[in-house]
Design an enzyme around this catalytic site. Structure first.
Site, PDB file in Angstrom:
ATOM      1  N   LYS A  78      -7.971   5.386  -2.658  1.00 35.25           N
ATOM      2  CA  LYS A  78      -8.065   4.870  -1.019  1.00 35.25           C
ATOM      3  C   LYS A  78      -8.122   5.658  -0.141  1.00 35.25           C
ATOM      4  O   LYS A  78      -7.377   6.757  -0.261  1.00 35.25           O
ATOM      5  CB  LYS A  78      -6.864   3.922  -1.254  1.00 35.25           C
ATOM      6  CG  LYS A  78      -6.760   2.997   0.310  1.00 35.25           C
ATOM      7  CD  LYS A  78      -5.475   2.198   0.342  1.00 35.25           C
ATOM      8  CE  LYS A  78      -5.594   1.225   1.467  1.00 35.25           C
ATOM      9  NZ  LYS A  78      -4.162   0.499   1.740  1.00 35.25           N
ATOM     10  N   SER A 153      -4.743  -4.207   2.162  1.00 35.80           N
ATOM     11  CA  SER A 153      -5.864  -3.495   2.903  1.00 35.80           C
ATOM     12  C   SER A 153      -6.640  -2.556   1.789  1.00 35.80           C
ATOM     13  O   SER A 153      -7.685  -2.162   2.191  1.00 35.80           O
ATOM     14  CB  SER A 153      -5.195  -2.564   3.774  1.00 35.80           C
ATOM     15  OG  SER A 153      -4.217  -1.703   3.154  1.00 35.80           O
ATOM     16  N   SER A 177      -0.560  -4.642   0.067  1.00 36.20           N
ATOM     17  CA  SER A 177      -1.916  -4.232   0.114  1.00 36.20           C
ATOM     18  C   SER A 177      -2.349  -3.645  -1.372  1.00 36.20           C
ATOM     19  O   SER A 177      -3.655  -3.367  -1.566  1.00 36.20           O
ATOM     20  CB  SER A 177      -2.100  -2.986   1.082  1.00 36.20           C
ATOM     21  OG  SER A 177      -2.326  -3.769   2.275  1.00 36.20           O
TER      22      SER A 177
HETATM   23  N1  GLN Z   1      -1.582  -7.142   5.259  1.00 35.50           N
HETATM   24  C1  GLN Z   1      -0.540  -6.640   5.718  1.00 35.50           C
HETATM   25  C2  GLN Z   1      -0.532  -5.864   7.140  1.00 35.50           C
HETATM   26  O1  GLN Z   1      -1.857  -6.218   7.777  1.00 35.50           O
HETATM   27  C3  GLN Z   1      -0.092  -5.404   4.718  1.00 35.50           C
HETATM   28  C4  GLN Z   1      -0.916  -4.288   4.612  1.00 35.50           C
HETATM   29  C5  GLN Z   1      -0.359  -3.259   3.731  1.00 35.50           C
HETATM   30  O2  GLN Z   1       0.223  -3.521   2.797  1.00 35.50           O
HETATM   31  N2  GLN Z   1      -0.990  -1.967   4.029  1.00 35.50           N
HETATM   32  O3  GLN Z   1       0.275  -5.159   7.642  1.00 35.50           O
END
Ligand code: GLN
Length: 489
Positions: A78, A153, A177
């Site tokens: 990532k 994400s 995420s």
């Molecule tokens: N979707 C969640 C957020 O927007 C979690 C994101 C993540 O785990 N990086 O913060």
């Protein structure tokens, strides 16, 4: 034979048996990226030359009789995890052109174990999002249906693995995420206990919640990646100095007598009925496999969403203060320093700005106790629920996300509906437990559904083994994404 249809562990066996080589596997992946990644858009950058050089080195090492756990296996990382000499943007324009001078601890571990790094995968900007639509570059498509999101994400990593453009990948999971995109893409995604994997070299979003996680098409693949990247690192003060079990050996498939808790709070009104059905039948399957099923309650989990959206933005507002054009990435000069800061920071996207504002507000004098301080207290209540639950049961089973993959564009105008995609994953991050998502079926439209298994602190081996038992008994993971079908010939 299309090598990309092999799982990571199958490829490892094939290379060990001399049936194929790392160069062949790496070429197969790179060719496939050329063929399909214009449509999927999982990678922000493909390091093809470097990957082929690593593959050649891996084959040479094998020819000398060497063998390391991931020797010659192509994997993806990532783009929020630093890679030496390779641009790392965190999906943001504010880090465009940033080339880290060092590898993150986990990237170093991947390289030490012989892995070939194919490239950097798309992410919501600074990992803030659930769909990759907040990436400053482009949105990734879900290999199961390119008009739908892959989740986020870490959606680029999930799409790369589901699209067979890597044999496994690293993501990060601050609120879901890794698990949520894994569930949207029919993958296994593990979010280990906070501190289990070193965050050194991972671009910070919310420091008390951030954790790296691993993706695989099977439990064994996900475990193989986890096994080599885990471990203590004195460069990360939150890294846990605890022995690393043999996670791969823990995959026995025997779950007889294991106590599985089912929290009724995780089956909410408004969730997609097919998701509930699939998860409930998965729980029945665990019973068939010899587990005991118990009803449990995690009453404070209903506050996880508001608590997370105070704590995460508060920490993000502090972490992101460093992007001012002075040390990293682009600088847009103004007439004076303040103007330079303002212009440079205008490079942040709308969601990042929203969170910086929310977080700054929650931390500001006069509001700190009412918002941030209060959120920390409720976080403790959420954690205590889990502690109490793990007195009674060994693992908790629940849905990963309330719905399957949604359409690109469907939720961008409504932040709250986007935030709801993580309603079942956030409690794990807030309670310092560990969790994973494992494929457990498909909805009427053929979209994957994930079963979430949550374990107590450092109980990764337990949840991986139960996922393994379930996977072996069901085989959902064997279905490949349609845009990822083997090319004929
Ligand atoms: N979707 C969640 C957020 O927007 C979690 C994101 C993540 O785990 N990086 O913060």
């Amino acid at each position: 034979m299309d090598l990309t249809t092999l799982t990571l562990t199958e490829l490892r066996d094939a290379m060990r048996g001399g049936v194929t080589s790392s160069v062949e596997a790496t070429r197969a992946v790179l060719d496939r990226i050329v063929a399909v990644d214009n449509d999927i858009k999982s990678y922000l950058s493909v390091t093809d030359e470097m990957a082929l050089a690593q593959a050649e080195a891996a084959d040479a090492r094998r020819a000398m009789g060497e063998d390391t756990p991931l020797l010659g296996i192509p994997v993806a990382v990532k783009d929020i995890i630093c890679t030496q000499g390779v641009e790392t943007t965190a999906g943001s324009k504010i880090l465009q052109g940033f080339v880290p001078p060092y590898d993150a601890f986990v990237v170093r571990k991947l390289k030490d174990s012989g892995a070939v790094i194919i490239g950097k995968t798309n992410t919501d900007e600074f990992a803030m999002g659930s769909s990759t639509e907040n990436s400053a570059y482009f949105t990734t498509g879900n290999p199961w249906d390119l008009e739908r999101v892959p989740g986020g994400s870490s959606g680029g990593s999930a799409a790369a693995v589901a699209g067979r453009l890597a044999f496994g990948a690293l993501g990060t999971d601050t609120g879901g995420s890794v698990r949520q995109p894994a569930s949207f893409c029919n993958l296994v995604g593990l979010r280990p206990t906070y501190g289990r994997m070193s965050r050194w070299g991972v671009i910070a979003f919310a420091s008390s919640l951030d954790q790296i996680g691993t993706f695989g098409r099977t439990v064994a693949d996900c475990t193989a990646l986890f096994q080599v990247t885990v471990g203590y690192d004195r460069q990360d003060s939150t890294s846990l100095n605890r022995p690393v079990p043999d996670y791969e050996a823990a995959l026995t498939g025997d779950i007889r007598g294991l106590k599985v808790g089912v929290p009724e709070e995780f089956f909410i009104e408004g969730m997609q009925p097919e998701v509930e059905q699939a998860v409930r039948s998965a729980i029945d399957k665990l019973r068939d496999l010899g587990a005991e099923i118990h009803e449990i309650s995690l009453p404070h989990s209903q506050y996880a969403l508001p608590v997370y959206y105070l704590i995460a933005p508060a920490e993000a507002s502090a972490n992101l203060a460093r992007y001012d054009g002075v040390r990293y990435g682009p600088r847009i000069e103004g007439d004076d320093l303040l103007e330079t800061y303002n212009r440079t920071r205008a490079l942040f996207g709308a969601e990042v700005k929203r969170r910086i504002m929310l977080g700054t507000y929650a931390l500001s004098a006069g509001y700190y106790d009412a918002y941030y301080g209060r959120a920390l207290k409720v976080r403790t209540l959420i954690k205590n629920d889990f502690l109490a639950a793990f007195e009674q049961v060994d693992v908790i089973a629940a849905p990963t996300s309330p719905t399957t993959a949604f359409m690109i564009g469907e939720r961008v105008g409504d932040p709250l509906s986007m935030y709801l995609a993580d309603i079942f994953t956030l409690p794990v991050n807030l309670s310092a437990t560990c969790g994973l998502s494992v494929p457990c079926g498909f909805d009427g439209g053929g979209l994957p559904i994930g079963l979430q298994l949550i374990g107590n602190t450092l109980e990764e081996a337990t949840i991986l083994n139960i996922a393994y038992a379930y996977e072996q008994a069901t085989g959902w993971h064997k279905q490949l994404a349609p845009c990822g079908k083997a090319a004929t010939g």
